[in-house]
Structure formats: structure tokens, C-alpha cells
Write an enzyme that holds these catalytic residues in place. Structure first.
Site, PDB file in Angstrom:
ATOM      1  N   CYS A  88       0.837  -1.199   0.000  1.00 55.20           N
ATOM      2  CA  CYS A  88       0.000   0.000   0.000  1.00 55.20           C
ATOM      3  C   CYS A  88       0.880   1.260   0.000  1.00 55.20           C
ATOM      4  O   CYS A  88       1.758   1.394  -0.838  1.00 55.20           O
ATOM      5  CB  CYS A  88      -0.953  -0.037   1.181  1.00 55.20           C
ATOM      6  N   ASP A 108     -10.289  -3.917  -5.047  1.00 54.31           N
ATOM      7  CA  ASP A 108      -9.689  -2.971  -4.104  1.00 54.31           C
ATOM      8  C   ASP A 108     -10.327  -1.594  -4.283  1.00 54.31           C
ATOM      9  O   ASP A 108     -10.282  -1.019  -5.370  1.00 54.31           O
ATOM     10  CB  ASP A 108      -8.177  -2.906  -4.385  1.00 54.31           C
ATOM     11  N   HIS A 168      -8.470  -4.961  -1.026  1.00 59.21           N
ATOM     12  CA  HIS A 168      -7.219  -4.398  -0.525  1.00 59.21           C
ATOM     13  C   HIS A 168      -6.554  -5.293   0.525  1.00 59.21           C
ATOM     14  O   HIS A 168      -5.338  -5.459   0.531  1.00 59.21           O
ATOM     15  CB  HIS A 168      -7.511  -3.024   0.078  1.00 59.21           C
TER      16      HIS A 168
END
Lengths: 360, 406
Positions: free
Chosen positions: A148, A304, A333
């Protein structure tokens, strides 16, 4: 019918007792929060700086691959999602396969860390961590694996310090922030609706709950209600609870976001989309992603809603690497990283890609 | 009369349980979910007049669920040797516009039982029900208020109406597509959620993306932030008045500790470079010099430790700050010495690009230690006006302090 005697001589049907036991178990989670023993893969602390810690996992295990992996986590949420539970841990999986795995945990910032910005993290912390990893493992090069926002930071690092980098692996990493392709997130973070200066000025560090609320509001019904419907179902149908508890603990365990970094993240990344334009400057040094020539694997999730596909895919056109792959999984995600889907999807993919590039 | 008295006790206890429970910040979210759904449905029905109420009867399943729970409770209470303590009137009323629970007609005996007043299980169960009613009321008021506030019942609501009815339609189809009726509360909740979450999710997404909602939320967040800031400043001023160390004092000292640790880390790095890299042999003098400095550093750290042992007052925090400052100054000197040592012995080709960049930066600036720079910023001293007494004329923290005091 099974029954249970009460103190005053009455009898309660065991079905009712069972019902109330389960109900109270569920309510305890709702009221007190989920408890779970997460992050159990053996590790040692190799280096610390301020609140940050560099861990090495299963140091005594046999290392099949000479090139170590340094994982870089985001400033949002805690990194134990990478080592959630035995049998459901990406880190455990990698070390069991013979990789030398390190993790840079940024820790929980205190009030005094409100001025920490990306320049500190990328120019001061990361180079030191890389040096430590290389020295501890005795290697000349390493694989940088960012998750991320940790991936966004890894990308910036890779463009400034490509020397010791063997591979770059990015998981659900936003690099581009096109307003027309980010849906609700672009509205939440637009100049009109979010002024990070006011928040940073008032709070110093931005409280984890505030960040978390923003993320949850992207899917309010699922996050605020669905999660608990799932919990009650598990409790009443006697399904295993450990993974649910661990995930719920993780979701509710967001650390504060250093104020200065929050301002940069919202303004320069979300509002001005500077990274793809090559306009990010760290202490006067321009971050130019075309400097990246190392082999690159970028993995994104089709479901996501925090890092959307185009945000991750943009990396592919910006780097100069010849050996590069963009891999899309049918996951969200976090679902991408843990659970049954991850064991069949992301984990083996990363291993098979790294095997050939880790000097074994 | 006895029964009435006991009934009064029961009511009072219910009230207590209810008050006690309300103080908690949370409740069963599935219950909240249903309440939210119903509240919204009712509000929209109100907007369009009572005629629209029959558009969807979300209460059908709801009543069924309550009947299920009630049966269970009665079964349990009956087994414990008492009449059902939960009258139907104590079940949450679904609002005036909603028909009362049909089960009440079949269950006239369900009035407050004296035995129940002494029974904690019944109290708790009845308490929950009373609590649910209270919460529902609060929720309804709060929700209605915020919705009215956010979109204004009027033109905006009419704009959203077709979207809302589409959603209800989807929900009804989803509910009807399931085979048979749910038989237990859990199954009911799950089915309810599955039927409603998708359409409602879409509706909520549409709603929160609306300007009116975003404006209000953003305004709320800014107001909250401003309020928080004012409140924090006032508390700090108040506590300073009574000589208590406040958050910003601790933060300043903690910041110094972090800076100190950073120096230690750089020292460690310098030693490592020394050990692993291109170190020039250390001379007896340089080792002795470092030794002396570390000795002084240890003294300072000892004093800092002593200071920290005392009870924290605003003065002791300032004292600690001063000592940490001294230690940082000393560390700075050691660091400079160490950084200079290997540099003299290595060729430029061996230095990393990062170090080179750092050196170039330094060359353009005035030579001063990091601690001196920080102190200069703190005291508002211009480094160009300070005379350096350190190595090669480098400005030290003491030089800045002297300048600041003059």
C-alpha cells in the site's frame, strides 16, 4: 430436552443457555473489542530508530535464497496483517520457503513526531534500514517489498537509491491519483472537502480513528454492519472465530498518522497528483520514477476500493525496468494479503516471481 | 396492591438498567442496522404522507423476529417456574404508525410479575428491551434531525425519492426471492442483511457522494478540529498556571530524546562504517579524545537520569530539557569528530552519493552542529552572526546560547 438447573430450583432449557452464552460472547467482542494473539512468527529486532523497528523473521531458519527481502509497511494500520496468525501469515510462508525476511515497522508515533514527513522516512529511516538488512544478512543487494502506501514509499526510495536494489515488489501500491478514476476517495480527499492543514494544526498527529472512518465510509454498510453480521453468524453457527477476531483487532488498531506526512500525502499525492508528474521533491531531490531499472512486480486487486487498479497500474509506464510485470488478483485491498484466497493467489505468485530473482 | 408495588420496583429497576446500559457507547450493531433501516423508511414515508407507508412493510419480518425471541424468552422463563415477565407492551414500539404486535392479543397474561422483580435474567432481558426502545427513540430523533439538516426535507428529498423507491423495490424483491420464512433470529438477521445491504449500500454511496452531505461532513470535521484545538490550548494554559507539566512540555522533552537517539544512531552508523569500511587507523590521541567525550556524555546521562527521578513539575521538565540539550551538544561534538576521522582517510570515490550530497549541502551553509541549528531556530538567533568555537570554527550549541543571551 437437555436442561440446566438454576439456583432457585427452576430449569432452563440448554438451548436457551447456549443462546445466551453465544450472545454474551458476541456482545463482549462488540463492547470490548476483538482480542487475538497476532504476529507470532519468531523474530528479532535488528535495529530501532525513534518508534520504528526493523525485525528479522525466523533468524535461525535455513536461508535458501541469498537476496533478503525488506518489507516496508504503510503509515496507516499496523503491519502485523503480514503476520496475522500461524498458518495465515505471509511472512511465515516466505520464511518457510527459505527467504530471509525483514520488516520495517514504523511504530506508533507520539505527539513529538508530528513533524515527521516523507523526507525523514525515505531519506533517513529507509537507507539506514537497508544498510542494516544488508549487513545483518551479509548480502550485497536486497528485494524491497512495499505494501500500500509502503509501496509508494518504496517506489520513491527506489528512484533515489537504486544502487543496492535487486528487485522491487509492490502490493496494492497507489502511484497515480487521477481524480476521475478514484471514485468516492477523490471526493473525500478533494480540496473542497478536506483541509489537512486544519486537521494537522488541531491534532498534531491525525488520530487513527479519523483515517479509519474515512476508509470505512467508502463502504459504510459492509464495514459497519456486514462485519458484525458475519461475526454473529460465525458465533451461532460455531464456525472458527480466530481469523475473524484477528482481522477485527487489526482493523480497529490504526495508529495516528504523523501530521506533516498527512499534509503531504493528501496535498501532494491525492490533491495534486505530483508523483506521476515527477514533481515530488524530498529535501530538494526530485523523485523521478524513470530512474527505476530494477525488476518490478506490481500486484493489485480488482475489488480494491482503497487503491484502485489504474492507481497501481500507472507505475508500469513510469519506470524504466525491462523486467516488469503487473499482476491482477480478484481480491480486495486486504483480502489479497490474508485468508484462503491469499494462500492460493498472492503468496505463491510472489514466491514464484522471486525464486528466479533471488540468487539461489 | 402488592403486585402494583412490585410492578413499580420492576419499572424502577428497568429504568436503572436502561440508564446504566445507555452509558455504554455501543450496542448490538445488527439491532442498530434494523433501526436505521426502519427509521429511514419511516422518515421517507413521512415525507410522502401516510399513503406511502404500505409501499413496503419492513415490519412484517421484524415482528416475526420479535415473536421468535419472545417465544424463546417465555420458554425460558416458563421453565424457571414463573409466568412470562415480558409484557408485549415492553417490546419496542415501532412507532404510532405501525400496528402493534399481533402476539399481544393472544397473550393477555403477559403482565409484570412480582417474581420477575427479583430475577436478574428477566430484569436484564427486559432492560435490554427498554433500552432498545430508548435507543431507538434517540436514534430516530438524531437520524431524522441530521437527515433533515443534511438534505433539507423538501426539494432535495424529492430529488432522492425515485432512488429511494428503487432501493425499496430491490429489497422487497430480495426478501421475497428467499424460500420460506426464517425460523430463528440469526437466520432472520442474516437474511435481512443480505437482502438489504446491497441496495442500501448503493443508496448510501450515492447519498454520501452528494455535495450536501459532503459539505456538512467537511464542515463538521473542521468545527470539531477547531473546538479540539481551543479546548487543548485552554487546558494547557490552565495547567501551566498551577505549575503542572503539560502535554506540550512533555512533547518538547520527548522531541529532544528522539533527537538524541537519532544522534546515537548516527554514531552507531559512523562506528559501523569504521568497522566494516574504509577506516583509517585510529591514533592513540583520537581514541583518548573519544574516550574523554564519552566519559562526559555518561556523566550527563547520569544527571539526566537523576533529574527524571524527581516528581515532574514544570520546573523539573525545563531542567530536564536543559540537561538533554547539554547531552545533545556533547554528542554532536563526538559525531563531528567521528565523521571527520574516516573522511580524512578515505578517497572521495568511496563515499556514497548520499554522503556526497550531504557534504555539498554543508559546504554551502555555515558550519554548525545540528543541535546548534535547532537551538538557533528556537532562540531566533541568526547563525551568520555567531562566532564558532568548535572544530574548524564550527558553531556549537554553546556558541548559540551565548549569542542568544547577549
Amino acid at each position: 430436552m437437555a436442561q440446566q438447573h438454576t439456583q432457585n430450583g427452576g430449569v432452563v432449557p440448554s438451548a436457551a443457555v447456549n443462546f445466551f452464552d453465544k450472545y454474551s460472547a458476541g456482545m463482549r467482542v462488540v463492547v470490548e473489542g476483538a482480542q487475538a494473539d497476532t504476529g507470532r512468527t519468531p523474530k528479532e529486532v535488528v535495529w530501532t530508530k525513534n518508534k520504528a523497528k526493523l525485525y528479522r523473521y525466523q533468524p535461525s531458519a535455513e536461508k535458501k535464497y541469498p537476496v533478503p527481502i525488506l518489507m516496508v509497511y504503510a503509515l496507516i494500520n499496523r503491519p502485523y496483517v503480514l503476520d496475522l496468525l500461524p498458518g495465515n501469515s505471509f511472512i511465515e510462508y516466505l520464511t518457510d520457503q527459505g527467504f530471509d525476511v525483514y520488516l520495517l515497522d514504523w511504530g506508533i508515533p507520539g505527539d513529538e513526531d508530528k513533524d515527521i514527513d516523507f523526507e525523514h522516512l525515505i531519506l533517513d529511516y529507509l537507507p539506514r534500514a537497508v544498510k542494516k538488512v544488508l549487513r545483518t544478512s551479509g548480502a550485497d543487494e536486497l528485494t524491497l517489498l512495499g505494501y500500500c502506501m509502503g509501496g509508494t514509499m518504496s517506489t520513491m526510495y527506489a528512484s533515489l537509491f537504486p544502487e543496492k536494489l535487486k528487485n522491487l515488489v509492490l502490493l496494492t501500491t497507489p502511484v497515480s491519483f487521477p481524480k476521475d478514476q478514484m471514485g468516492t476517495y477523490s471526493l473525500f480527499t478533494s480540496k473542497k472537502n478536506l483541509d489537512p492543514d486544519i486537521l494537522a494544526d488541531a491534532f498534531g498527529n491525525i488520530p487513527g480513528e479519523l483515517i479509519d472512518t474515512g476508509n470505512r465510509m467508502l463502504k459504510p454498510v459492509t464495514n459497519y454492519v456486514g462485519t458484525y453480521v458475519n461475526m454473529w453468524e460465525r458465533i451461532f453457527e460455531d464456525k472458527p472465530m480466530e481469523s475473524w477476531l484477528a482481522m477485527n483487532k487489526w482493523v480497529n488498531d490504526g495508529p495516528p498518522f504523523p501530521g506533516a506526512a498527512f499534509k503531504t500525502w493528501i496535498k501532494e499525492f491525492y490533491q495534486q497528483d505530483k508523483l506521476v508528474k515527477g514533481e515530488i521533491q524530498l529535501r530538494g531531490r526530485r523523485v523521478d520514477l524513470s530512474n527505476i531499472e530494477t525488476p518490478l512486480l506490481s500486484i493489485a486487486g480488482r475489488k480494491d476500493h482503497i487503491c484502485l487498479l489504474p492507481q497501481a497500474e500507472a507505475t508500469m509506464d513510469l519506470v524504466s525496468s525491462e523486467d516488469k510485470e503487473f499482476f491482477v488478483l480478484d481480491a480486495g485491498h486486504v483480502g489479497l494479503m490474508t485468508g484462503r484466497g491469499a494462500k492460493k493467489g498472492l503468496w505463491p505468485k510472489v514466491v514464484s516471481w522471486l525464486e528466479a530473482r533471488s540468487g539461489a | 396492591m402488592i403486585a402494583d408495588g412490585a410492578g413499580q420496583v420492576l419499572r424502577e429497576e428497568l429504568l436503572q438498567v436502561s440508564e446504566e446500559r445507555r452509558s455504554r457507547s455501543t450496542m448490538d450493531p445488527t439491532q442498530l442496522w434494523r433501526q436505521w433501516f426502519e427509521t429511514s423508511t419511516r422518515m421517507w414515508s413521512d415525507v410522502f404522507g401516510a399513503g406511502q407507508e404500505n409501499f413496503l412493510d419492513p415490519y412484517g419480518l421484524y415482528r416475526q423476529w420479535f415473536n421468535g425471541v419472545e417465544e424463546l424468552q417465555q420458554q425460558m422463563l416458563g421453565a424457571m417456574g414463573m409466568a412470562p415477565a415480558l409484557s408485549n407492551s415492553s417490546l419496542p414500539a415501532l412507532g404510532d404508525s405501525v400496528p402493534s404486535n399481533p402476539a399481544s392479543a393472544e397473550n393477555p397474561a403477559a403482565s409484570a410479575n412480582p417474581a420477575a422483580a427479583q430475577n436478574p435474567v428477566a430484569d436484564a432481558a427486559a432492560g435490554q428491551v427498554a433500552e432498545a426502545r430508548n435507543l431507538w427513540k434517540q436514534w430516530f430523533e438524531a437520524t431524522q434531525y441530521s437527515w433533515q439538516k443534511a438534505i433539507g426535507v423538501g426539494q432535495e428529498a424529492v430529488d432522492l425519492a425515485p432512488r429511494w423507491f428503487t432501493m425499496l423495490d430491490q429489497i422487497r424483491n430480495n426478501l421475497l426471492s428467499a424460500e420460506g420464512y426464517p425460523t430463528d433470529p440469526l437466520q432472520f438477521s442474516t437474511r435481512w442483511y443480505n437482502a438489504t445491504s446491497g441496495p442500501l449500500s448503493d443508496f448510501v454511496s450515492d447519498l454520501i457522494e452528494r455535495e450536501e452531505i459532503l459539505d456538512v461532513s467537511s464542515q463538521f470535521m473542521q468545527n470539531y478540529a477547531s473546538f479540539y484545538k481551543v479546548f487543548r490550548r485552554n487546558s494547557e494554559e490552565y495547567l501551566k498556571g498551577v505549575s503542572l507539566p503539560v502535554r506540550s512540555d512533555i512533547m518538547r522533552v520527548a522531541g529532544l530524546v528522539v533527537a538524541l537517539e537519532d544522534k546515537m544512531d548516527r554514531l552507531e552508523e559512523a562506528f559501523e562504517d569504521f568497522e566494516y569500511g574504509y577506516a583509517s587507523p585510529a591514533t592513540a590521541e583520537s581514541v583518548q579524545g573519544v574516550d574523554e567525550r564519552i566519559g562526559r556524555l555518561e556523566d550527563s546521562l547520569g544527571r539526566v537520569e537523576g533529574g527524571a527521578g524527581d516528581a515532574a513539575t514544570a520546573d523539573s521538565v525545563s531542567g530536564l530539557e536543559k540537561r538533554l540539550d547539554d547531552v545533545e551538544g556533547k554528542l554532536d561534538q563526538i559525531l563531528t569528530a567521528l565523521q571527520n576521522a574516516p573522511r580524512n582517510g578515505s578517497s572521495p570515490a568511496e563515499a556514497s552519493p548520499q554522503e556526497e550530497a550531504a557534504r555539498e549541502d554543508e559546504a554551502e551553509e555555515i558550519a554548525a552542529t545540528a543541535a546548534a541549528r535547532r537551538k538557533a531556530r528556537e532562540l531566533g538567533v541568526d547563525l551568520a552572526e555567531v562566532e564558532g568555537t568548535g572544530q574548524d570554527g564550527q558553531i556549537t550549541i554553546d556558541d548559540v546560547r551565548r549569542k542568544g543571551a547577549s
